[in-house]
Every structure is written in structure tokens, then in C-alpha cells.
Write a protein that holds these residues in place. Sequence first.
Motif, PDB file in Angstrom:
ATOM      1  N   PRO A 138       1.010  -1.275   0.078  1.00 44.01           N
ATOM      2  CA  PRO A 138      -0.287   0.012   0.074  1.00 44.01           C
ATOM      3  C   PRO A 138       1.018   1.337   0.017  1.00 44.01           C
ATOM      4  O   PRO A 138       2.185   0.980   0.786  1.00 44.01           O
ATOM      5  N   PRO A 139       0.432   2.528  -0.518  1.00 46.12           N
ATOM      6  CA  PRO A 139       1.345   3.558  -0.104  1.00 46.12           C
ATOM      7  C   PRO A 139       1.475   3.642   0.794  1.00 46.12           C
ATOM      8  O   PRO A 139       1.137   3.701   1.752  1.00 46.12           O
ATOM      9  N   ARG A 140       2.509   4.337   1.182  1.00 54.32           N
ATOM     10  CA  ARG A 140       3.007   4.768   1.965  1.00 54.32           C
ATOM     11  C   ARG A 140       3.185   6.446   2.148  1.00 54.32           C
ATOM     12  O   ARG A 140       2.526   7.069   1.889  1.00 54.32           O
ATOM     13  N   PRO A 141       2.434   6.676   4.224  1.00 54.56           N
ATOM     14  CA  PRO A 141       2.681   7.675   3.960  1.00 54.56           C
ATOM     15  C   PRO A 141       3.567   8.997   3.937  1.00 54.56           C
ATOM     16  O   PRO A 141       5.190   8.243   3.836  1.00 54.56           O
ATOM     17  N   THR A 142       2.975  10.376   3.812  1.00 52.13           N
ATOM     18  CA  THR A 142       4.197  10.961   2.668  1.00 52.13           C
ATOM     19  C   THR A 142       4.704  11.319   4.708  1.00 52.13           C
ATOM     20  O   THR A 142       4.563  10.903   5.622  1.00 52.13           O
ATOM     21  N   ASN A 143       5.594  13.111   4.413  1.00 46.24           N
ATOM     22  CA  ASN A 143       6.760  13.621   5.690  1.00 46.24           C
ATOM     23  C   ASN A 143       7.377  12.163   6.256  1.00 46.24           C
ATOM     24  O   ASN A 143       7.002  12.045   7.879  1.00 46.24           O
ATOM     25  N   GLN A 144       7.775  11.052   6.421  1.00 46.55           N
ATOM     26  CA  GLN A 144       8.421  10.340   6.419  1.00 46.55           C
ATOM     27  C   GLN A 144       9.923  11.187   6.798  1.00 46.55           C
ATOM     28  O   GLN A 144      10.057  11.091   6.164  1.00 46.55           O
ATOM     29  N   PRO A 145      10.752  10.381   7.367  1.00 44.34           N
ATOM     30  CA  PRO A 145      11.956  10.907   7.865  1.00 44.34           C
ATOM     31  C   PRO A 145      12.788  10.098   6.941  1.00 44.34           C
ATOM     32  O   PRO A 145      12.689   9.411   5.858  1.00 44.34           O
ATOM     33  N   ALA A 183      17.932   8.115   0.535  1.00 38.60           N
ATOM     34  CA  ALA A 183      16.824   7.626  -0.799  1.00 38.60           C
ATOM     35  C   ALA A 183      16.012   9.009  -1.244  1.00 38.60           C
ATOM     36  O   ALA A 183      16.098   9.084  -2.836  1.00 38.60           O
ATOM     37  N   ARG A 184      16.114   9.742  -0.280  1.00 38.20           N
ATOM     38  CA  ARG A 184      14.943  11.039  -0.680  1.00 38.20           C
ATOM     39  C   ARG A 184      15.904  12.421  -2.192  1.00 38.20           C
ATOM     40  O   ARG A 184      15.393  12.699  -3.273  1.00 38.20           O
ATOM     41  N   THR A 185      17.934  11.616  -1.624  1.00 36.93           N
ATOM     42  CA  THR A 185      18.258  12.764  -2.475  1.00 36.93           C
ATOM     43  C   THR A 185      18.469  11.719  -3.798  1.00 36.93           C
ATOM     44  O   THR A 185      18.406  12.430  -5.026  1.00 36.93           O
ATOM     45  N   VAL A 186      18.881  10.204  -3.394  1.00 40.03           N
ATOM     46  CA  VAL A 186      19.128   9.795  -5.136  1.00 40.03           C
ATOM     47  C   VAL A 186      18.465   9.057  -5.368  1.00 40.03           C
ATOM     48  O   VAL A 186      18.255   9.105  -6.830  1.00 40.03           O
ATOM     49  N   LEU A 187      17.131   9.086  -5.092  1.00 42.64           N
ATOM     50  CA  LEU A 187      15.904   8.058  -5.691  1.00 42.64           C
ATOM     51  C   LEU A 187      15.136   8.779  -5.682  1.00 42.64           C
ATOM     52  O   LEU A 187      13.852   8.262  -4.764  1.00 42.64           O
ATOM     53  N   PRO A 188      14.359   9.878  -5.584  1.00 40.84           N
ATOM     54  CA  PRO A 188      13.740  11.383  -5.033  1.00 40.84           C
ATOM     55  C   PRO A 188      12.482  10.353  -6.217  1.00 40.84           C
ATOM     56  O   PRO A 188      11.219  10.355  -5.074  1.00 40.84           O
ATOM     57  N   MET A 193       6.941   7.772  -5.969  1.00 40.93           N
ATOM     58  CA  MET A 193       6.434   7.067  -6.256  1.00 40.93           C
ATOM     59  C   MET A 193       5.648   5.787  -5.142  1.00 40.93           C
ATOM     60  O   MET A 193       4.318   5.588  -5.149  1.00 40.93           O
ATOM     61  N   GLU A 194       6.270   5.965  -4.463  1.00 37.85           N
ATOM     62  CA  GLU A 194       6.105   4.919  -3.446  1.00 37.85           C
ATOM     63  C   GLU A 194       5.070   5.706  -2.175  1.00 37.85           C
ATOM     64  O   GLU A 194       3.913   4.991  -2.259  1.00 37.85           O
ATOM     65  N   SER A 195       5.129   6.521  -2.373  1.00 41.11           N
ATOM     66  CA  SER A 195       3.762   7.292  -1.891  1.00 41.11           C
ATOM     67  C   SER A 195       3.056   7.557  -1.646  1.00 41.11           C
ATOM     68  O   SER A 195       1.305   7.687  -1.278  1.00 41.11           O
ATOM     69  N   GLU A 196       3.090   7.899  -3.504  1.00 47.00           N
ATOM     70  CA  GLU A 196       1.380   7.558  -4.619  1.00 47.00           C
ATOM     71  C   GLU A 196       0.877   6.412  -4.571  1.00 47.00           C
ATOM     72  O   GLU A 196      -0.016   6.099  -4.609  1.00 47.00           O
ATOM     73  N   HIS A 197       2.056   5.637  -4.670  1.00 47.93           N
ATOM     74  CA  HIS A 197       1.378   3.353  -5.360  1.00 47.93           C
ATOM     75  C   HIS A 197       1.649   2.581  -4.508  1.00 47.93           C
ATOM     76  O   HIS A 197       0.565   1.958  -4.834  1.00 47.93           O
ATOM     77  N   GLY A 198       2.419   3.477  -3.800  1.00 43.16           N
ATOM     78  CA  GLY A 198       2.868   1.890  -2.573  1.00 43.16           C
ATOM     79  C   GLY A 198       3.789   0.748  -3.395  1.00 43.16           C
ATOM     80  O   GLY A 198       5.369   1.401  -3.355  1.00 43.16           O
TER      81      GLY A 198
END
Length: 496
Positions: A138-145, A183-188, A193-198
Amino acid sequence: MRIAIIGGGIAGLAAAYELEKARAAGSDVEYKLFEARERLGGSLASEIVNGAVLERGPDSFLTEKPAAAELCRELGLGAELVPSNDAARKTYIVVRNRLVPLPDGLMFLVPTKLIPTALTRLFSLSTKMRMGLELLLPPRPTNQPDESVATLVERHFGQEAVDRLADPLLSGIYGGDASQLSARTVLPGLVKMESEHGSLTRGMLAAHRQMRLKARNTQQKEKGATGSSARSAPRSIFTALRGGMQQLVDAIQARLDPAAVHLSTPVSRIEKTEDGWKIEAGGNWERYDGVIVASPAWAAGVLLGPVDQVLGEELAAIPYSSSITINLVYDEAQLGALPDGFGFLVPAKEGRTMLACTFVHRKFLGRTPTGKAVFRAFLGGMKNEALLTSTDEALVAIVRRELGEILGKEIFDRSVEPESVQVSRWRRAMAQYAVGHQERMLRIKARVAELPGLRLAGNAYDGIGIPDCIRLGRQAARDSMAKANQVSESASQLVG
Ligand SMILES: Cc1cc2nc3c(=O)[nH]c(=O)nc-3n(C[C@H](O)[C@H](O)[C@H](O)COP(=O)(O)OP(=O)(O)OC[C@H]3O[C@@H](n4cnc5c(N)ncnc54)[C@H](O)[C@@H]3O)c2cc1C
């Protein structure tokens, strides 16, 4: 207006080029470029040996990022741009001494094609099953560290995908370690995608569909405009220069005012004054309105620490990795049949010293004389800094032995001597975007915004590749000219 540029790598050169262009167009800007070494280019360095273009540092840039090709064209090097030989593009991963091709349909670490993924020898059955189940996440909530690339990939595809895919790919690109990189910098794109599609596979397929649709619409528009149904040629993944990346360095240098370029002149101190900056280089202090610091962040940290201690510490805390490249030129006929493709990556779990090897003669056509095979091995990285102290002979012996074992040809090790060998050491040359990099960048931007006239450029901030360094260098120069005298500036002071 006087501007000092510290560091003559590609970022500093791009900044100098931009200032020179403005000066030639009548702007009242004056600049000086200080480079610690006796040559310009930083990590860019190539030579032509017996007709073979040998790159000591980068061999090409990503075509999809336009800044590098644009600059080459501006410099009159348009006809020198060469596409990678994508018809032969195949990358192998070394698994238990054998070369296993990356499965078809792999996009940014994400498998998108069922049959090649099911059939590949790269992953065990349990990893393949996990890849199938990933579709249900399932999609992952946004605003994760922020988290490491390894954590993100493991959550979706399991540890084997980290070991055999993420880690070797990232150590090939960054000399880095998937368990450290952000992950946020190298694979934004994947984080989004994870937050939108899971599922990343579902996200990647959706993105791919959108791209195809967009391309089709563009084609239809072009067809409507020209009445022709000819498709525009697909772009290659990588672009190089026919005579090597040194061509870019030489072309910029030829445009600069020779009196403005100071080689073998490290900047040793920077001071902020009431109305600008003072810089000590080669034993002389001079005054400037603006300073573009385009040295590696660790060197910038030393210089800027006395001006702003917190800024100095933040810059110094950006990790760097070192690497070694070794070019080996062989007579192809003496080696017998060699694998096709662009080269291979070696997972750390294989316990080898080599991180990767490019088959140079296959990646770009026309840069190696017919009948010659050029291997470009990478060693070092975050996990093996100590290697830098080994002798050239020891390093070459390791590469020849490992090439022999991996390619199944003892002759590399024993009977056939390379026609030429080049060993290059790149000490702390590659910035690592560690977990929390973006937060660190916000803190750096905030400090820089308090220091009017100061700009930072280079691979430590917003992109490690040549196009990003060029973009940041040119932008830093434009900003310096636009705002050198303003007291209060926005966070765009540091480009990003
Ligand atoms: C082996 C290797 C392979 C790579 N392959 C690729 C690739 O294929 N494609 C790609 O896009 N990118 C690649 N990269 C990355 C890319 O080349 C670099 O990120 C980029 O060239 C960095 O440019 P820069 O100007 O930021 O820094 P640098 O090139 O490090 O330049 C900084 C300069 O600052 C100078 N300096 C430091 N301190 C001072 C001082 N106090 N005073 C004056 N000067 C100072 C240094 O001497 C140096 O010349 C590769 C990098 C390496 C090392």
C-alpha cells in the motif's frame, strides 16, 4: 565588480566561463580563478595514447541532463559529441565469479517486466516471489524521515536486491554505500512513487505509460507540423566527447582570459569584510565583491570555518569517497572472445577489490583503435579507502588477476601483457549524499544567505554528475553578477 572563483574543476570552470562571457559582452565584471593543482579540470582528465582515448576520471555524462551538452555546443564542440553505443548496452553483475546480465525491464532498481525477472539468474526464487508480492504494497504516508537507499530497496524487494543491485549500482556511480546514501536525495522519484502507489513496480509502470503517451503526443504534433511521420532518433543514455572529457576543459580554458587563471595557487584564507571579501592566495591578499567557492566541500569547510564556524562544520561533515581508476589497453586478438556489453559491477559480497569495470571499446565506438580492447576498472569507494596507499604495481596486479577470474581468462593474469596501463587516484573526489543530506542543505543555504556575495558550487550539493556541476557553476556566476552587492538574499544564493 570583482569575483574570485576557488577551484578549477568543472564547476569552477563553468562559473568562470559564464563570467568571461558577460565580460566579453561588456559587463564590468572582473574575475580570478584560483586552482590548487597545476592543471584545470579537477576530476576531468583524459589522454590519447596510441590512438585510444583513455579517461582517468569521468568518461561521459547523462544525456537526459542537458547542461553539459549545451555547454559543449556553445563552445563549438557540438560535432565532437558522441552517443553511447546503446545497441550493445548490457551491464553485468558478478555473481559467484560469473557475469549475469541485468534483466531486461529494470528501471532505476525496479523490475518492470515479468518474464525477464522470473528467468534471471541474478535473484533467488524467494527474491523473485518477493518482487511479485511487492505489487500489493500500500502507499506509504508522506512526511516520513529520510532513510538509506538500502532500507528503501530492502523494504520493497528484499536484502538480495540490495546486495546484488542497489549496492553495486551505487558504488559504481557514487563510489558509495547503499546503507549510507539518502533515498530522498539519490532516488527522489522512487520515494514519491512509494507515497503515491505503494508498489514501486506499479509506480514505475504508470510513469512509463505516461512517458509513452507524452512521446506519442509529441510525435503526433511533430507529424502534424511537418507532415512527415519520421520518428526522431532515440537519445543515447550517455554522451561523451570524441577526444575525451579533456576537450571540454581545454575548450573552456581557451575562452578564459589567461591572466585571470592562477594555477598551482591554492586559496589559503578567506575573510569577510564590511563591503565584500578578502582572499589570500599565493601569499597575496586581494579584495573581491563576490566569491564562488567551487572546491570540494571539505576544502570549502576549512576556508569558510573562520568566517562562519557552523557553516564550516556543515560543509566539512559532507562525506566524500575516494576512488582509483585503472585503464588497461590490450590487443584484442590476443585475448580471444570477450563478453559483449558495457561492462560489469561487482557486489561487495563477492569479496573482490574491483568495484566495476567498463569495456571502453564497446561503450563508445570510434574512441579506441580497431583491434584494441580497453578495460577501465574502478577500485576504492567508501568501503576501501586504504587502497589508495597501495603501489601502482600492486593495484594493476589485483585488477589483472580479478579480470582473469571474472572473465574466465587466465591470460589476463599471466601470458598477455597490456600494451599500456594508467593508474589514477582520486582522493576524496566524490561527495556522498548521506541520509539527511537535504536537511543539511537547508541549514547550509540558511547560513550562506547570511553572507552576501558568497556562492557555493560543485558536486557536494545538488547533483554529483558533470551536467549538475556545470549547471550549478553557471548559476552561481549569474547569481554573483546579479546580486553581488545585495545585503539580504534569498536561499537561492546557493543554487539548488
Ligand atoms: C573516477 C571518477 C569517475 C567519474 N565518472 C563520472 C561520469 O562518468 N559521469 C559524470 O557525470 N560524473 C562522473 N564523475 C563525477 C564528476 O566527475 C565530478 O562530480 C565532477 O567532475 C566534480 O567537479 P567539481 O568541480 O565539483 O569538483 P572537482 O573536480 O573535485 O574540482 C575541485 C577543484 O578544486 C580545487 N581546490 C581544492 N581546494 C582548493 C583551494 N583551497 N584553492 C584552490 N583550488 C582548490 C581542486 O584542486 C580541484 O581541482 C566521476 C568522478 C570520478 C572521481
